[in-house]
Design an enzyme around this catalytic site. Structure first.
Site, PDB file in Angstrom:
ATOM      1  N   GLU A  17       0.775   4.357  10.466  1.00  0.00           N
ATOM      2  CA  GLU A  17      -0.703   4.343  10.551  1.00  0.00           C
ATOM      3  C   GLU A  17      -1.229   5.567  11.294  1.00  0.00           C
ATOM      4  O   GLU A  17      -2.227   5.479  12.020  1.00  0.00           O
ATOM      5  CB  GLU A  17      -1.193   3.078  11.254  1.00  0.00           C
ATOM      6  CG  GLU A  17      -0.963   1.822  10.458  1.00  0.00           C
ATOM      7  CD  GLU A  17      -1.920   1.687   9.315  1.00  0.00           C
ATOM      8  OE1 GLU A  17      -2.800   2.550   9.169  1.00  0.00           O
ATOM      9  OE2 GLU A  17      -1.773   0.732   8.551  1.00  0.00           O
ATOM     10  N   PHE A  66       0.869  -1.190   0.000  1.00  0.00           N
ATOM     11  CA  PHE A  66       0.000   0.000   0.000  1.00  0.00           C
ATOM     12  C   PHE A  66       0.894   1.225   0.000  1.00  0.00           C
ATOM     13  O   PHE A  66       1.613   1.465   0.983  1.00  0.00           O
ATOM     14  CB  PHE A  66      -0.854  -0.065   1.270  1.00  0.00           C
ATOM     15  CG  PHE A  66      -1.741   1.114   1.560  1.00  0.00           C
ATOM     16  CD1 PHE A  66      -3.049   1.161   1.091  1.00  0.00           C
ATOM     17  CD2 PHE A  66      -1.301   2.158   2.362  1.00  0.00           C
ATOM     18  CE1 PHE A  66      -3.905   2.223   1.415  1.00  0.00           C
ATOM     19  CE2 PHE A  66      -2.135   3.233   2.686  1.00  0.00           C
ATOM     20  CZ  PHE A  66      -3.436   3.255   2.202  1.00  0.00           C
TER      21      PHE A  66
HETATM   22  P1  TGC Z   1      -9.507  15.687   6.005  1.00  0.00           P
HETATM   23  O1  TGC Z   1      -9.968  16.906   5.266  1.00  0.00           O
HETATM   24  O2  TGC Z   1      -9.649  15.617   7.478  1.00  0.00           O
HETATM   25  O3  TGC Z   1     -10.215  14.399   5.398  1.00  0.00           O
HETATM   26  C1  TGC Z   1     -10.377  14.192   3.996  1.00  0.00           C
HETATM   27  C2  TGC Z   1     -11.642  13.358   3.847  1.00  0.00           C
HETATM   28  O4  TGC Z   1     -11.410  12.079   4.469  1.00  0.00           O
HETATM   29  C3  TGC Z   1     -12.347  11.891   5.551  1.00  0.00           C
HETATM   30  N1  TGC Z   1     -11.604  11.206   6.622  1.00  0.00           N
HETATM   31  C4  TGC Z   1     -11.765   9.908   6.868  1.00  0.00           C
HETATM   32  N2  TGC Z   1     -12.588   8.996   6.327  1.00  0.00           N
HETATM   33  C5  TGC Z   1     -12.508   7.733   6.792  1.00  0.00           C
HETATM   34  N3  TGC Z   1     -11.651   7.383   7.766  1.00  0.00           N
HETATM   35  C6  TGC Z   1     -10.798   8.261   8.339  1.00  0.00           C
HETATM   36  N4  TGC Z   1      -9.932   7.865   9.296  1.00  0.00           N
HETATM   37  C7  TGC Z   1     -10.834   9.596   7.889  1.00  0.00           C
HETATM   38  N5  TGC Z   1     -10.144  10.723   8.201  1.00  0.00           N
HETATM   39  C8  TGC Z   1     -10.642  11.714   7.419  1.00  0.00           C
HETATM   40  C9  TGC Z   1     -12.813  13.276   5.931  1.00  0.00           C
HETATM   41  O5  TGC Z   1     -14.091  13.233   6.527  1.00  0.00           O
HETATM   42  C10 TGC Z   1     -12.851  13.947   4.567  1.00  0.00           C
HETATM   43  O6  TGC Z   1     -13.996  13.480   3.889  1.00  0.00           O
HETATM   44  P2  TGC Z   1     -14.768  14.395   2.827  1.00  0.00           P
HETATM   45  O7  TGC Z   1     -15.988  13.613   2.496  1.00  0.00           O
HETATM   46  O8  TGC Z   1     -15.052  15.667   3.563  1.00  0.00           O
HETATM   47  O9  TGC Z   1     -13.833  14.580   1.693  1.00  0.00           O
HETATM   48  O10 TGC Z   1      -8.010  15.421   5.548  1.00  0.00           O
HETATM   49  P3  TGC Z   1      -6.664  16.089   5.999  1.00  0.00           P
HETATM   50  O11 TGC Z   1      -5.826  16.235   4.780  1.00  0.00           O
HETATM   51  O12 TGC Z   1      -6.926  17.295   6.852  1.00  0.00           O
HETATM   52  O13 TGC Z   1      -5.979  14.928   6.877  1.00  0.00           O
HETATM   53  C11 TGC Z   1      -6.457  14.466   8.058  1.00  0.00           C
HETATM   54  C12 TGC Z   1      -5.432  13.524   8.731  1.00  0.00           C
HETATM   55  C13 TGC Z   1      -4.205  14.285   9.187  1.00  0.00           C
HETATM   56  C14 TGC Z   1      -6.125  12.935   9.935  1.00  0.00           C
HETATM   57  C15 TGC Z   1      -5.002  12.421   7.751  1.00  0.00           C
HETATM   58  O14 TGC Z   1      -4.275  12.919   6.698  1.00  0.00           O
HETATM   59  C16 TGC Z   1      -4.207  11.323   8.408  1.00  0.00           C
HETATM   60  O15 TGC Z   1      -4.768  10.399   8.960  1.00  0.00           O
HETATM   61  N6  TGC Z   1      -2.833  11.393   8.362  1.00  0.00           N
HETATM   62  C17 TGC Z   1      -1.998  10.319   8.817  1.00  0.00           C
HETATM   63  C18 TGC Z   1      -1.446   9.588   7.621  1.00  0.00           C
HETATM   64  C19 TGC Z   1      -1.307   8.113   7.888  1.00  0.00           C
HETATM   65  O16 TGC Z   1      -1.875   7.548   8.807  1.00  0.00           O
HETATM   66  N7  TGC Z   1      -0.562   7.424   7.040  1.00  0.00           N
HETATM   67  C20 TGC Z   1      -0.453   6.026   7.129  1.00  0.00           C
HETATM   68  C21 TGC Z   1       0.190   5.452   5.889  1.00  0.00           C
HETATM   69  S1  TGC Z   1      -0.013   3.694   5.729  1.00  0.00           S
HETATM   70  C22 TGC Z   1       0.927   3.029   6.924  1.00  0.00           C
HETATM   71  O17 TGC Z   1       1.497   3.652   7.764  1.00  0.00           O
HETATM   72  C23 TGC Z   1       0.977   1.563   6.900  1.00  0.00           C
HETATM   73  S2  TGC Z   1       1.933   0.857   8.113  1.00  0.00           S
HETATM   74  C24 TGC Z   1       1.343  -0.681   7.911  1.00  0.00           C
HETATM   75  C25 TGC Z   1       1.957  -1.744   8.685  1.00  0.00           C
HETATM   76  O18 TGC Z   1       3.092  -2.145   8.380  1.00  0.00           O
HETATM   77  O19 TGC Z   1       1.235  -2.286   9.563  1.00  0.00           O
HETATM   78  P1  FAD Z   2       6.166  13.286   9.697  1.00  0.00           P
HETATM   79  O1  FAD Z   2       4.798  13.399   9.146  1.00  0.00           O
HETATM   80  O2  FAD Z   2       7.249  14.080   9.089  1.00  0.00           O
HETATM   81  O3  FAD Z   2       6.122  13.572  11.269  1.00  0.00           O
HETATM   82  C1  FAD Z   2       7.303  13.821  12.033  1.00  0.00           C
HETATM   83  C2  FAD Z   2       6.874  14.286  13.431  1.00  0.00           C
HETATM   84  O4  FAD Z   2       6.101  15.490  13.308  1.00  0.00           O
HETATM   85  C3  FAD Z   2       5.983  13.291  14.147  1.00  0.00           C
HETATM   86  O5  FAD Z   2       6.287  13.290  15.522  1.00  0.00           O
HETATM   87  C4  FAD Z   2       4.578  13.842  13.936  1.00  0.00           C
HETATM   88  O6  FAD Z   2       3.654  13.441  14.940  1.00  0.00           O
HETATM   89  C5  FAD Z   2       4.867  15.344  13.979  1.00  0.00           C
HETATM   90  N1  FAD Z   2       3.830  16.101  13.286  1.00  0.00           N
HETATM   91  C6  FAD Z   2       3.507  16.089  11.966  1.00  0.00           C
HETATM   92  N2  FAD Z   2       2.467  16.916  11.713  1.00  0.00           N
HETATM   93  C7  FAD Z   2       2.102  17.429  12.910  1.00  0.00           C
HETATM   94  C8  FAD Z   2       1.078  18.343  13.328  1.00  0.00           C
HETATM   95  N3  FAD Z   2       0.179  18.845  12.473  1.00  0.00           N
HETATM   96  N4  FAD Z   2       1.014  18.655  14.646  1.00  0.00           N
HETATM   97  C9  FAD Z   2       1.869  18.128  15.541  1.00  0.00           C
HETATM   98  N5  FAD Z   2       2.857  17.267  15.207  1.00  0.00           N
HETATM   99  C10 FAD Z   2       2.965  16.930  13.908  1.00  0.00           C
HETATM  100  N6  FAD Z   2       3.374   4.242   4.768  1.00  0.00           N
HETATM  101  C11 FAD Z   2       2.619   3.722   3.743  1.00  0.00           C
HETATM  102  O7  FAD Z   2       2.014   4.444   2.974  1.00  0.00           O
HETATM  103  N7  FAD Z   2       2.540   2.372   3.571  1.00  0.00           N
HETATM  104  C12 FAD Z   2       3.188   1.491   4.367  1.00  0.00           C
HETATM  105  O8  FAD Z   2       3.080   0.273   4.190  1.00  0.00           O
HETATM  106  C13 FAD Z   2       3.999   2.017   5.429  1.00  0.00           C
HETATM  107  N8  FAD Z   2       4.728   1.163   6.206  1.00  0.00           N
HETATM  108  C14 FAD Z   2       5.608   1.685   7.116  1.00  0.00           C
HETATM  109  C15 FAD Z   2       6.491   0.823   7.797  1.00  0.00           C
HETATM  110  C16 FAD Z   2       7.419   1.343   8.690  1.00  0.00           C
HETATM  111  C17 FAD Z   2       8.388   0.429   9.363  1.00  0.00           C
HETATM  112  C18 FAD Z   2       7.436   2.732   8.980  1.00  0.00           C
HETATM  113  C19 FAD Z   2       8.392   3.293   9.979  1.00  0.00           C
HETATM  114  C20 FAD Z   2       6.576   3.590   8.309  1.00  0.00           C
HETATM  115  C21 FAD Z   2       5.668   3.078   7.363  1.00  0.00           C
HETATM  116  N9  FAD Z   2       4.838   3.921   6.611  1.00  0.00           N
HETATM  117  C22 FAD Z   2       4.063   3.418   5.594  1.00  0.00           C
HETATM  118  C23 FAD Z   2       4.973   5.373   6.743  1.00  0.00           C
HETATM  119  C24 FAD Z   2       4.213   5.941   7.934  1.00  0.00           C
HETATM  120  O9  FAD Z   2       2.838   5.923   7.726  1.00  0.00           O
HETATM  121  C25 FAD Z   2       4.721   7.375   8.165  1.00  0.00           C
HETATM  122  O10 FAD Z   2       6.034   7.251   8.660  1.00  0.00           O
HETATM  123  C26 FAD Z   2       3.841   8.139   9.124  1.00  0.00           C
HETATM  124  O11 FAD Z   2       2.587   8.436   8.553  1.00  0.00           O
HETATM  125  C27 FAD Z   2       4.504   9.464   9.585  1.00  0.00           C
HETATM  126  O12 FAD Z   2       5.010  10.174   8.506  1.00  0.00           O
HETATM  127  P2  FAD Z   2       6.540  10.715   8.525  1.00  0.00           P
HETATM  128  O13 FAD Z   2       7.428   9.575   8.866  1.00  0.00           O
HETATM  129  O14 FAD Z   2       6.757  11.401   7.231  1.00  0.00           O
HETATM  130  O15 FAD Z   2       6.605  11.745   9.714  1.00  0.00           O
END
Ligand code: TGC
Ligand code: FAD
Length: 389
Positions: free
Chosen positions: A368, A134
């Protein structure tokens, strides 16, 4: 020989589970004791993912486990959570594999894919014959994926992708990547198959954490894919965020598994390690740490069970899942550090598992949605004021 793993159940929460839920938990618990615990330290040390785990977890129905049809098991969310908990008791890397395959690849295929895409990929992925990854995060856009620079443009009967995704779990071993890219400024999901010209992966080296898991960079340079590889029902950032709810839910349970592994290890060690003429478990300060760990595990279990039951009814909201992920990973990380402390110098050796869990949980705390991003999600919900920017 080590005693069978008993977990931690201070409030007899077993009584709240169905026979099927207990049976699934116990099956995965035994599997992890037999096939994961004995070899995972070596994989962590070598920085390798043990591929035979893929068919083994598939055999137990754990890939895309909560989906219905297409060869998926159709489990309830609590049964799935308990299974995931047990996998992470082994290692966060194995749980990551299962979270990504099920929550972040099979789920978007299921929710946003065409019937043809579902038939092609879901049964193969449920059986573990095909692996997915993903790609949302980019080198310059992690917490704020809305800024992503990866683009797709339509050219005749193809889409052409350009950009880079970073930190992608399973990237180097995936047969197919779900890639999030902007098409005319709108985030859409695309399927990119391994071997497509213009698509390359390279694995991240030198991780201190999740060493038994593959993490990769994906690069797209004029990568041409058939137009049929667009996930037709994906539309906007909401689509990948919906996928994250699935994986974050699983992490909330998984963290309990890592926490129980550390607590159990520390308890056993403390009962047998003699200092100042008695087991260290007999000192008040050590008991305080053990009590704190067990109390937090118990609260984490209650949170996970409640959110799981709500999810089964379709009532779990994203901000409730944020609280589950945020709390349970934090308490697991703090508990792992306490366990490492109780083990003294032995705690820094990979003969024991608490340090490995602690190192893994540092990633889990960040991926996440970081701990602080989930704080802001909950903060926005309770105040009505966004503090993201
Ligand atoms: P925002 O304007 O708040 O939202 C855009 C649209 O999305 C809706 N929404 C959601 N819908 C479903 N579930 C959620 N959790 C949702 N959060 C927001 C929202 O209602 C809106 O909908 P609509 O209809 O109005 O368009 O968007 P924003 O750009 O302000 O961002 C909000 C924020 C910061 C919470 C979001 O960007 C976020 O969650 N950031 C964190 C990114 C993240 O978690 N990345 C993970 C990457 S994958 C990964 O890490 C895999 S690790 C896997 C592993 O190895 O286990
Ligand atoms: P940044 O977004 O640069 O954040 C750095 C610091 O700033 C953090 O402490 C954060 O909390 C803080 N920060 C950022 N914005 C704010 C704010 N508005 N207010 C206060 N503090 C803030 N991603 C995928 O898409 N797919 C995957 O499969 C996936 N697997 C992963 C596996 C591993 C082992 C790791 C380490 C990461 C993986 N990720 C994946 C990426 C992961 O989702 C990101 O690392 C995560 O979302 C944080 O992004 P970043 O590392 O760029 O940190």
């Amino acid at each position: 020989m080590a005693l069978p793993f008993k977990g931690a159940d201070f409030l007899n929460l077993d009584a709240e589970l169905s026979d099927e839920e207990r049976m699934i938990r116990d099956t995965v618990r035994q599997y992890v004791s037999k096939e994961v615990v004995p070899i995972v330290a070596k994989h962590f040390r070598d920085g390798t993912f043990h591929k035979p785990w893929i068919s083994q977890v598939a055999e137990m129905g754990l890939l895309g486990a909560t989906l219905e049809g297409y060869g998926c098991a159709g489990l309830g969310n609590v049964a799935y959570g308990l299974a995931i908990q047990e996998l992470e008791r082994g290692d966060s890397g194995l749980r990551s594999f299962v979270s990504v395959q099920g929550g972040l690849v099979m789920y978007p295929l299921y929710a946003f894919g065409s019937e043809e895409q579902k038939r092609k990929w879901l049964p193969e992925m449920a059986a573990g014959r095909k692996v997915g990854c993903f790609g949302l995060t980019e080198p310059d856009f992690g917490s704020d994926p809305s800024g992503m620079r990866t683009t797709a443009r339509k050219e005749g009967s193809s889409y052409v992708l350009d950009g880079t995704k970073m930190w992608i779990t399973n990237g180097g071993i995936a047969d197919v990547a779900v890639v999030w890219a902007k098409l005319d400024g709108v985030v859409r999901g695309f399927l990119v198959e391994r071997g497509t010209p213009g698509y390359k992966t390279s694995d991240v080296e030198g991780k201190f954490s999740l060493r038994a898991s593959v993490t990769s960079e994906l690069s797209f340079d004029g990568c041409r894919i058939p137009a049929a590889n667009l996930l037709p029902k994906s539309e906007g950032l909401k689509s990948p965020l919906m996928c994250l709810n699935q994986a974050r839910y699983g992490i909330g349970w998984g963290a309990i598994g890592a926490a129980m592994a550390c607590y159990s290890e520390a308890l056993e060690y403390a009962k047998t390690r003699i200092q100042f003429g008695k087991p260290i478990a007999g000192f008040q300060l050590v008991q305080n740490k053990l009590v704190q760990m067990l109390t937090e595990i118990t609260k984490a279990q209650l949170l996970a069970l409640r959110v799981g039951r709500m999810k089964d009814k379709g009532e779990a909201k994203p901000y409730q899942i944020s609280m589950l992920k945020r709390n349970n990973v934090q308490i697991a990380l703090e508990g792992a550090r306490m366990a490492r402390d109780i083990l003294g110098a032995n705690g820094v050796a990979d003969e024991y598992q608490s340090f490995r869990h602690m190192a893994n949980l540092e990633s889990v705390y960040t991926y996440e949605g970081t701990h602080d991003i989930h704080t802001l999600v909950i903060g926005e919900n309770i105040t009505g004021i966004s503090a993201f920017s």
